[in-house]
Design a protein around this motif. Structure first.
Motif, PDB file in Angstrom:
ATOM      1  N   VAL A  87       0.839  -1.202   0.000  1.00 31.52           N
ATOM      2  CA  VAL A  87       0.000   0.000   0.000  1.00 31.52           C
ATOM      3  C   VAL A  87       0.874   1.253   0.000  1.00 31.52           C
ATOM      4  CG1 VAL A  87      -1.649   1.357   1.358  1.00 31.52           C
ATOM      5  CG2 VAL A  87      -1.989  -1.112   1.080  1.00 31.52           C
ATOM      6  N   ASP A  88       1.924   1.258   0.812  1.00 36.45           N
ATOM      7  CA  ASP A  88       2.829   2.409   0.861  1.00 36.45           C
ATOM      8  C   ASP A  88       3.514   2.633  -0.489  1.00 36.45           C
ATOM      9  OD1 ASP A  88       2.198   2.868   3.497  1.00 36.45           O
ATOM     10  OD2 ASP A  88       3.964   1.828   4.304  1.00 36.45           O
ATOM     11  N   THR A 260     -18.185  -2.708  -1.380  1.00 36.42           N
ATOM     12  CA  THR A 260     -19.331  -2.756  -0.464  1.00 36.42           C
ATOM     13  C   THR A 260     -19.244  -3.963   0.452  1.00 36.42           C
ATOM     14  OG1 THR A 260     -20.752  -1.602  -2.064  1.00 36.42           O
ATOM     15  CG2 THR A 260     -21.846  -2.875  -0.337  1.00 36.42           C
ATOM     16  N   GLU A 261     -18.854  -5.124  -0.091  1.00 39.27           N
ATOM     17  CA  GLU A 261     -18.737  -6.325   0.732  1.00 39.27           C
ATOM     18  C   GLU A 261     -17.648  -6.152   1.788  1.00 39.27           C
ATOM     19  OE1 GLU A 261     -18.922 -10.916  -0.341  1.00 39.27           O
ATOM     20  OE2 GLU A 261     -16.921 -10.118  -0.797  1.00 39.27           O
ATOM     21  N   ILE A 262     -16.535  -5.564   1.395  1.00 35.21           N
ATOM     22  CA  ILE A 262     -15.435  -5.353   2.347  1.00 35.21           C
ATOM     23  C   ILE A 262     -15.872  -4.424   3.474  1.00 35.21           C
ATOM     24  CG2 ILE A 262     -13.126  -4.354   2.619  1.00 35.21           C
ATOM     25  CD1 ILE A 262     -12.611  -5.266  -0.327  1.00 35.21           C
ATOM     26  N   LYS A 263     -16.484  -3.309   3.112  1.00 33.82           N
ATOM     27  CA  LYS A 263     -16.914  -2.342   4.120  1.00 33.82           C
ATOM     28  C   LYS A 263     -17.952  -2.943   5.073  1.00 33.82           C
ATOM     29  CE  LYS A 263     -16.277   1.596   4.417  1.00 33.82           C
ATOM     30  NZ  LYS A 263     -15.371   2.359   5.313  1.00 33.82           N
ATOM     31  N   SER A 264     -18.902  -3.696   4.519  1.00 34.10           N
ATOM     32  CA  SER A 264     -19.954  -4.265   5.359  1.00 34.10           C
ATOM     33  C   SER A 264     -19.434  -5.402   6.230  1.00 34.10           C
ATOM     34  CB  SER A 264     -21.107  -4.779   4.478  1.00 34.10           C
ATOM     35  OG  SER A 264     -20.670  -5.836   3.638  1.00 34.10           O
ATOM     36  N   THR A 265     -18.331  -6.010   5.828  1.00 35.70           N
ATOM     37  CA  THR A 265     -17.785  -7.140   6.584  1.00 35.70           C
ATOM     38  C   THR A 265     -16.882  -6.690   7.715  1.00 35.70           C
ATOM     39  OG1 THR A 265     -17.877  -8.559   4.613  1.00 35.70           O
ATOM     40  CG2 THR A 265     -16.470  -9.294   6.423  1.00 35.70           C
ATOM     41  N   ILE A 266     -16.023  -5.700   7.452  1.00 39.75           N
ATOM     42  CA  ILE A 266     -14.996  -5.362   8.451  1.00 39.75           C
ATOM     43  C   ILE A 266     -14.999  -3.906   8.877  1.00 39.75           C
ATOM     44  CG2 ILE A 266     -13.471  -7.196   7.629  1.00 39.75           C
ATOM     45  CD1 ILE A 266     -11.794  -4.970   6.328  1.00 39.75           C
ATOM     46  N   ASN A 270      -8.218  -2.431   8.595  1.00 38.32           N
ATOM     47  CA  ASN A 270      -7.601  -3.050   7.432  1.00 38.32           C
ATOM     48  C   ASN A 270      -8.057  -4.495   7.267  1.00 38.32           C
ATOM     49  OD1 ASN A 270      -6.151  -0.743   6.842  1.00 38.32           O
ATOM     50  ND2 ASN A 270      -4.283  -1.433   7.866  1.00 38.32           N
ATOM     51  N   VAL A 271      -8.205  -4.906   6.035  1.00 39.27           N
ATOM     52  CA  VAL A 271      -8.540  -6.301   5.752  1.00 39.27           C
ATOM     53  C   VAL A 271      -7.443  -7.198   6.293  1.00 39.27           C
ATOM     54  CG1 VAL A 271      -8.908  -8.028   3.953  1.00 39.27           C
ATOM     55  CG2 VAL A 271      -9.848  -5.745   3.681  1.00 39.27           C
ATOM     56  N   ASP A 272      -7.829  -8.255   6.952  1.00 40.34           N
ATOM     57  CA  ASP A 272      -6.898  -9.264   7.440  1.00 40.34           C
ATOM     58  C   ASP A 272      -7.227 -10.579   6.746  1.00 40.34           C
ATOM     59  OD1 ASP A 272      -6.241 -11.520   9.695  1.00 40.34           O
ATOM     60  OD2 ASP A 272      -4.855  -9.827   9.822  1.00 40.34           O
ATOM     61  N   GLU A 273      -6.246 -11.463   6.683  1.00 42.17           N
ATOM     62  CA  GLU A 273      -6.487 -12.712   5.960  1.00 42.17           C
ATOM     63  C   GLU A 273      -7.573 -13.563   6.588  1.00 42.17           C
ATOM     64  OE1 GLU A 273      -2.987 -15.701   7.191  1.00 42.17           O
ATOM     65  OE2 GLU A 273      -2.270 -13.798   6.375  1.00 42.17           O
ATOM     66  N   GLN A 392      -9.881  -2.087  -1.016  1.00 43.00           N
ATOM     67  CA  GLN A 392     -10.174  -1.320   0.191  1.00 43.00           C
ATOM     68  C   GLN A 392      -9.432   0.022   0.202  1.00 43.00           C
ATOM     69  OE1 GLN A 392      -8.478  -2.720   3.932  1.00 43.00           O
ATOM     70  NE2 GLN A 392     -10.350  -2.174   5.023  1.00 43.00           N
ATOM     71  N   GLU A 393      -8.197   0.012  -0.272  1.00 42.02           N
ATOM     72  CA  GLU A 393      -7.352   1.203  -0.180  1.00 42.02           C
ATOM     73  C   GLU A 393      -7.494   2.153  -1.368  1.00 42.02           C
ATOM     74  OE1 GLU A 393      -5.491   2.074   2.313  1.00 42.02           O
ATOM     75  OE2 GLU A 393      -5.462   0.266   3.554  1.00 42.02           O
TER      76      GLU A 393
END
Length: 431
Positions: A87-88, A260-266, A270-273, A392-393
């Protein structure tokens, strides 16, 4: 093809019959191309070994010692750090180039760093990482088939190329052996505490007992096995992510669904495995990605352990049995509108596919049967995790100067985009 006989299978039914129903018979490898024997230590790798005691020992060790679910989870911290670093890298590049980012270069570096840490377990600076990366790329290029591999009579015309192959192998040995010795010394100093959080694939190889052999792997063989681990998981994953970002740009509604799925899930963390298994649309996207863009046109070459018959045809020993993966994954008899990129097909319940091919053969990006890629689980995890973090980023789009995405492809070590993807990466606002 030249002096080699190639049998090409493009039927899902025949692929399933050969690799699953007759798995033990079709589990062998043919004799290697001349150049490849130089780099495989005479077929001393999981992928190239003939079906027998050496293969069983090497594969069992890789699966149980390094690629089991438990062992892969042990490297969660390594992947987390690599994702932050990726990401950086992308943020820095987009800030200095008006949002423009070279996708493959950045993703490949992140994946390579993960595998280096898993393989050697020693700290490496940027200079060492780049040195090993250049060395591995040189090996891959040297391994590309040549005309004299199929027509040995032309060998005298390729003496310069063979000399170059030997030079690349010697450089590979000089580059990797010091890291092997550094790890050996570190383990000696750690003593009984060597197994734990401080662990690497190399640790499982030093004292590995091979069926039918009285000695442990030599340093050249260790170089070969480490190189297999690095090359096997780097370009395949990075290439898949590049195709994935291209598909997100082509289909903004798919990108929106993923976000949308990422935001609603976590939420905002940050997303983790550990999150990715709970994201059905992400997993459907990755399956569709590997259906449309398998890493290679052909699965790794098979051979039979004994004369066999398939579809009424004789399959002799020693011939190359090739499985043409795009024909299977795009077969209109088993897929509706196979030319379309549509992750929803895997959520409908009508077109889902077992990616291992055990139940039925509808796609085989990792091969199938006894010689299926041992890194399947890790590969799926890496693709899912990287895609989720990238969505996500960043919001991904085309550069104004580029126009539509060009989905032309070419074969290198993997099937890559004809024109490497330079995309517009717009950082998402943190809420």
């Amino acid at each position: 093809m030249g002096t080699r006989t190639l049998i090409i299978i493009s039927s899902p039914e025949l692929a399933h019959e050969a690799l699953i129903q007759m798995g033990p018979v079709f589990a062998n490898r043919p004799a290697e191309l001349v150049t490849r024997t130089i780099f495989s230590s005479n077929m001393f790798t999981v992928n190239s070994a003939v079906h027998g005691p050496v293969w069983r020992s090497l594969r069992r060790n890789m699966v149980q010692g390094m690629l089991s679910t438990t062992r892969v989870k042990d490297f969660r911290g390594v992947r987390c750090n690599a994702m932050d670093r990726l990401v950086d890298l992308i943020r820095t590049e987009e800030e200095t180039a008006d949002g423009a980012v070279w996708v493959l270069k950045n993703v490949r570096f992140a994946v390579f760093c993960i595998l280096l840490s898993m393989c050697f377990g020693v700290e490496m600076d940027e200079k060492a990482i780049q040195l090993i990366d250049r060395t591995m790329k040189a090996v891959v290029v040297t391994l590309l088939p040549r005309l004299d591999d199929f027509l040995p009579i032309l060998g005298p015309l390729f003496t310069k190329q063979r000399k170059r192959a030997i030079e690349v192998r010697e450089h590979q040995l000089r580059t990797l052996t010091p890291f092997i010795e550094k790890r050996r010394s570190a383990l000696h100093n750690l003593g009984s505490n060597k197994i734990g959080s401080d662990f690497a694939y190399l640790d499982t190889l030093f004292d590995l007992k091979i069926e039918g052999r009285n000695s442990c792997p030599t340093n050249p063989e260790l170089v070969t096995l480490c190189s297999e681990f690095l090359n096997g998981g780097t370009d395949t994953t990075a290439t898949a992510v590049e195709w994935g970002i291209a598909r997100l740009i082509q289909n903004p509604e798919i990108q929106s669904k993923l976000y949308t799925e990422i935001k609603s899930t976590i939420g905002n963390r940050n997303v983790d495995e550990k999150d990715v298994d709970g994201m059905p649309y992400l997993n459907a996207f990755t399956k569709e990605l590997l259906r449309k863009h398998p890493p290679t046109y052909f699965a790794l070459t098979h051979a039979v352990t004994q004369p066999a018959k398939l579809a009424g045809y004789d399959i002799p020993t020693g011939v190359n049995v090739e499985f043409f993966t795009p024909a299977i994954a795009h077969d209109p008899k088993i897929w509706s509108k196979p030319e379309e990129f549509n992750p929803d097909r895997f959520l409908s319940g009508n077109e889902d596919a077992d990616i291992t091919g055990a139940r039925e053969m509808k796609m085989m990006p990792f091969g199938a049967g006894r010689r299926i890629c041992p890194g399947l689980g890790m590969g799926m995890l890496h693709i899912n995790l990287i895609m989720a973090r990238m969505v996500q980023e960043f919001e991904w789009g085309t550069l104004p100067s580029k126009g539509k995405i060009d989905f032309s492809e070419k074969l290198e070590f993997t099937v890559v985009m004809m024109n490497p993807l330079q995309a517009l990466a717009k950082p998402r606002a943190k809420k």
